[in-house]
Design an enzyme around this catalytic site. Structure first.
Site, PDB file in Angstrom:
ATOM      1  N   ASP A  43     -30.193  24.929  17.119  1.00  0.00           N
ATOM      2  CA  ASP A  43     -30.773  24.493  15.846  1.00  0.00           C
ATOM      3  C   ASP A  43     -32.080  25.259  15.688  1.00  0.00           C
ATOM      4  O   ASP A  43     -32.744  25.588  16.689  1.00  0.00           O
ATOM      5  CB  ASP A  43     -31.050  22.974  15.888  1.00  0.00           C
ATOM      6  CG  ASP A  43     -31.326  22.392  14.503  1.00  0.00           C
ATOM      7  OD1 ASP A  43     -30.528  21.576  14.018  1.00  0.00           O
ATOM      8  OD2 ASP A  43     -32.356  22.775  13.887  1.00  0.00           O
ATOM      9  N   LYS A 103     -14.132  16.200  -0.898  1.00  0.00           N
ATOM     10  CA  LYS A 103     -15.393  15.463  -0.787  1.00  0.00           C
ATOM     11  C   LYS A 103     -16.149  15.491  -2.125  1.00  0.00           C
ATOM     12  O   LYS A 103     -16.700  14.482  -2.564  1.00  0.00           O
ATOM     13  CB  LYS A 103     -16.257  16.046   0.324  1.00  0.00           C
ATOM     14  CG  LYS A 103     -17.623  15.415   0.310  1.00  0.00           C
ATOM     15  CD  LYS A 103     -18.377  15.375   1.569  1.00  0.00           C
ATOM     16  CE  LYS A 103     -19.673  14.615   1.240  1.00  0.00           C
ATOM     17  NZ  LYS A 103     -20.512  14.314   2.308  1.00  0.00           N
ATOM     18  N   ASN A 112     -17.102  12.318  -4.327  1.00  0.00           N
ATOM     19  CA  ASN A 112     -18.504  11.986  -4.583  1.00  0.00           C
ATOM     20  C   ASN A 112     -18.812  11.988  -6.068  1.00  0.00           C
ATOM     21  O   ASN A 112     -19.582  11.155  -6.552  1.00  0.00           O
ATOM     22  CB  ASN A 112     -19.427  12.975  -3.867  1.00  0.00           C
ATOM     23  CG  ASN A 112     -19.519  12.662  -2.386  1.00  0.00           C
ATOM     24  OD1 ASN A 112     -18.676  11.936  -1.862  1.00  0.00           O
ATOM     25  ND2 ASN A 112     -20.501  13.200  -1.713  1.00  0.00           N
TER      26      ASN A 112
HETATM   27  P1  NAD Z   1     -30.360  17.609   8.363  1.00  0.00           P
HETATM   28  O1  NAD Z   1     -31.285  18.367   7.502  1.00  0.00           O
HETATM   29  O2  NAD Z   1     -30.836  16.363   9.042  1.00  0.00           O
HETATM   30  O3  NAD Z   1     -29.808  18.582   9.502  1.00  0.00           O
HETATM   31  C1  NAD Z   1     -29.536  19.946   9.303  1.00  0.00           C
HETATM   32  C2  NAD Z   1     -29.977  20.690  10.541  1.00  0.00           C
HETATM   33  O4  NAD Z   1     -29.615  22.066  10.395  1.00  0.00           O
HETATM   34  C3  NAD Z   1     -31.492  20.657  10.763  1.00  0.00           C
HETATM   35  O5  NAD Z   1     -31.768  20.183  12.070  1.00  0.00           O
HETATM   36  C4  NAD Z   1     -31.931  22.127  10.568  1.00  0.00           C
HETATM   37  O6  NAD Z   1     -32.997  22.493  11.410  1.00  0.00           O
HETATM   38  C5  NAD Z   1     -30.659  22.849  10.955  1.00  0.00           C
HETATM   39  N1  NAD Z   1     -30.516  24.196  10.414  1.00  0.00           N
HETATM   40  C6  NAD Z   1     -30.682  24.620   9.148  1.00  0.00           C
HETATM   41  N2  NAD Z   1     -30.387  25.939   9.070  1.00  0.00           N
HETATM   42  C7  NAD Z   1     -30.023  26.335  10.307  1.00  0.00           C
HETATM   43  C8  NAD Z   1     -29.576  27.563  10.862  1.00  0.00           C
HETATM   44  N3  NAD Z   1     -29.474  28.668  10.122  1.00  0.00           N
HETATM   45  N4  NAD Z   1     -29.285  27.606  12.183  1.00  0.00           N
HETATM   46  C9  NAD Z   1     -29.406  26.501  12.942  1.00  0.00           C
HETATM   47  N5  NAD Z   1     -29.800  25.311  12.482  1.00  0.00           N
HETATM   48  C10 NAD Z   1     -30.109  25.229  11.170  1.00  0.00           C
HETATM   49  O7  NAD Z   1     -29.070  17.300   7.475  1.00  0.00           O
HETATM   50  P2  NAD Z   1     -27.917  16.209   7.741  1.00  0.00           P
HETATM   51  O8  NAD Z   1     -28.280  14.918   7.092  1.00  0.00           O
HETATM   52  O9  NAD Z   1     -27.538  16.232   9.181  1.00  0.00           O
HETATM   53  O10 NAD Z   1     -26.750  16.819   6.849  1.00  0.00           O
HETATM   54  C11 NAD Z   1     -25.953  17.906   7.274  1.00  0.00           C
HETATM   55  C12 NAD Z   1     -24.818  18.065   6.293  1.00  0.00           C
HETATM   56  O11 NAD Z   1     -24.048  16.859   6.275  1.00  0.00           O
HETATM   57  C13 NAD Z   1     -25.276  18.313   4.849  1.00  0.00           C
HETATM   58  O12 NAD Z   1     -24.430  19.252   4.246  1.00  0.00           O
HETATM   59  C14 NAD Z   1     -25.153  16.937   4.229  1.00  0.00           C
HETATM   60  O13 NAD Z   1     -24.930  17.019   2.823  1.00  0.00           O
HETATM   61  C15 NAD Z   1     -23.961  16.382   4.952  1.00  0.00           C
HETATM   62  N6  NAD Z   1     -23.890  14.905   5.009  1.00  0.00           N
HETATM   63  C16 NAD Z   1     -25.001  14.162   5.302  1.00  0.00           C
HETATM   64  C17 NAD Z   1     -24.898  12.778   5.349  1.00  0.00           C
HETATM   65  C18 NAD Z   1     -26.094  11.915   5.661  1.00  0.00           C
HETATM   66  O14 NAD Z   1     -26.010  10.698   5.456  1.00  0.00           O
HETATM   67  N7  NAD Z   1     -27.199  12.483   6.192  1.00  0.00           N
HETATM   68  C19 NAD Z   1     -23.663  12.139   5.117  1.00  0.00           C
HETATM   69  C20 NAD Z   1     -22.543  12.924   4.867  1.00  0.00           C
HETATM   70  C21 NAD Z   1     -22.668  14.305   4.819  1.00  0.00           C
END
Ligand code: NAD
Length: 289
Positions: free
Chosen positions: A31, A171, A175
């Protein structure tokens, strides 16, 4: 035991990676936020110094990133992993991104002989922690079958939606529906409030009708999806009731923007000669005119 590279261990990725490790697999994570990776050490998840290191020599590489540009950058950016993925590696993107981007990325990987599955998730972080995500999967049968045991560690409902890109498409469609009807739900309750109704009672009344039960479990399978457009409740009567609602809202000073748009669409359908068809014929009208 499979070797798995997990890239993007944020809110969702972190508990998902933990569940895979708990399932007995060898997980290496990367990450941009190094602390997020370090926090997974107690789960036996090894840190990778670069995304390419996390991607090398793996059976599966999973990404869980914010959006389309992050996934494109991860694969084909300056330090992109596309060249680090082996031909036996299955790339699984679980981020929610544009299905058009998924299809483009998949085609570029296919040119290199690498298979891809898209598997975005529904539900929230708590479900990720509990391994109870809903996972919508797009990809070839054989690829989906190969990754299913890994997906089973993260979710309790795994649905194969079609070829690559279909997981994301499903999805987004889902949504769109839930997010949009939220507007009508909010406006309906405000209208009820302004009319002096007991909101809890209004909610209970609506749970006994299509308003609360939704069209997909009730009217659509009974009528338009069977090709039956004979009126149960006709378009013109629905338009009349919508007019009553819009006028009532105006008199009470309640917002009813979703109702105004719907009134336009029902009026268009009626003007196109659909007025005496069932209200679910709106779907047929919008598809065909
Ligand atoms: P988040 O921002 O908490 O996590 C994303 C992670 O990716 C971060 O830790 C960031 O540092 C890392 N990152 C970004 N670019 C990167 C790269 N190039 N290389 C390595 N790491 C990188 O987001 P999240 O809530 O975990 O969501 C992730 C996905 O899941 C999104 O597409 C979101 O829409 C989807 N999602 C989220 C939820 C929710 O409730 N949070 C529910 C369903 C789906």
């Amino acid at each position: 035991m499979s070797k798995i590279g997990f890239i993007g261990v944020g809110t969702m990725g972190s508990p998902m990676a933990r569940n895979i490790a708990r399932g007995g697999h060898d997980v290496q994570a990367f990450d941009l936020n190094g602390q997020a990776v370090a926090a997974l050490a107690d789960a036996g998840i090894r840190p990778a110094a670069t995304a390419a290191e996390a991607a090398s020599g793996k059976d599966f590489v999973i990404s869980m990133l914010p959006n389309s540009q992050h996934v494109e950058g991860l694969l084909f950016g300056p330090e992109g992993i596309a060249d680090a993925l082996g031909r036996n590696t299955l790339y699984v993107d679980m981020s929610t991104i544009a299905p058009t981007v998924t299809r483009t990325v998949a085609a570029r990987l296919a040119d290199k002989g690498i298979s891809m599955v898209d598997a975005p998730v529904g539900r929230q972080q708590q479900h990720a922690v509990e391994g109870k995500l809903l996972i919508m999967v797009g990809g070839a049968e054989s690829d989906v079958a190969r990754v299913r045991p890994i997906l089973d560690l993260m979710g309790d409902t795994i649905i194969h939606c079609g070829p690559v890109g279909s997981g994301g498409a499903m999805k987004i469609v889902n949504n769109f529906m839930s997010i949009t009807i939220n507007l009508a739900a909010a406006e309906a309750l405000i209208l009820g409030e302004k009319a002096g109704l007991d909101i809890e009672l209004a909610r209970k009344v609506m749970l006994g009708t299509v308003a609360g039960q939704g069209h997909f479990g009730t009217t659509y399978p009974a009528k338009v999806l069977k090709g039956d457009l004979d009126p149960g409740f006709m378009i013109d009567l629905a338009a009349k009731d919508l007019g009553l609602a819009v006028d009532f809202a105006e008199a009470l000073g309640a917002p009813l923007d979703s109702g105004k748009l719907a009134r336009e669409k029902y009026a268009e359908a009626s003007a196109a000669g659909r007025g005496r068809q069932d209200w679910t014929a709106l779907y047929d009208y919008l598809r065909k005119g």
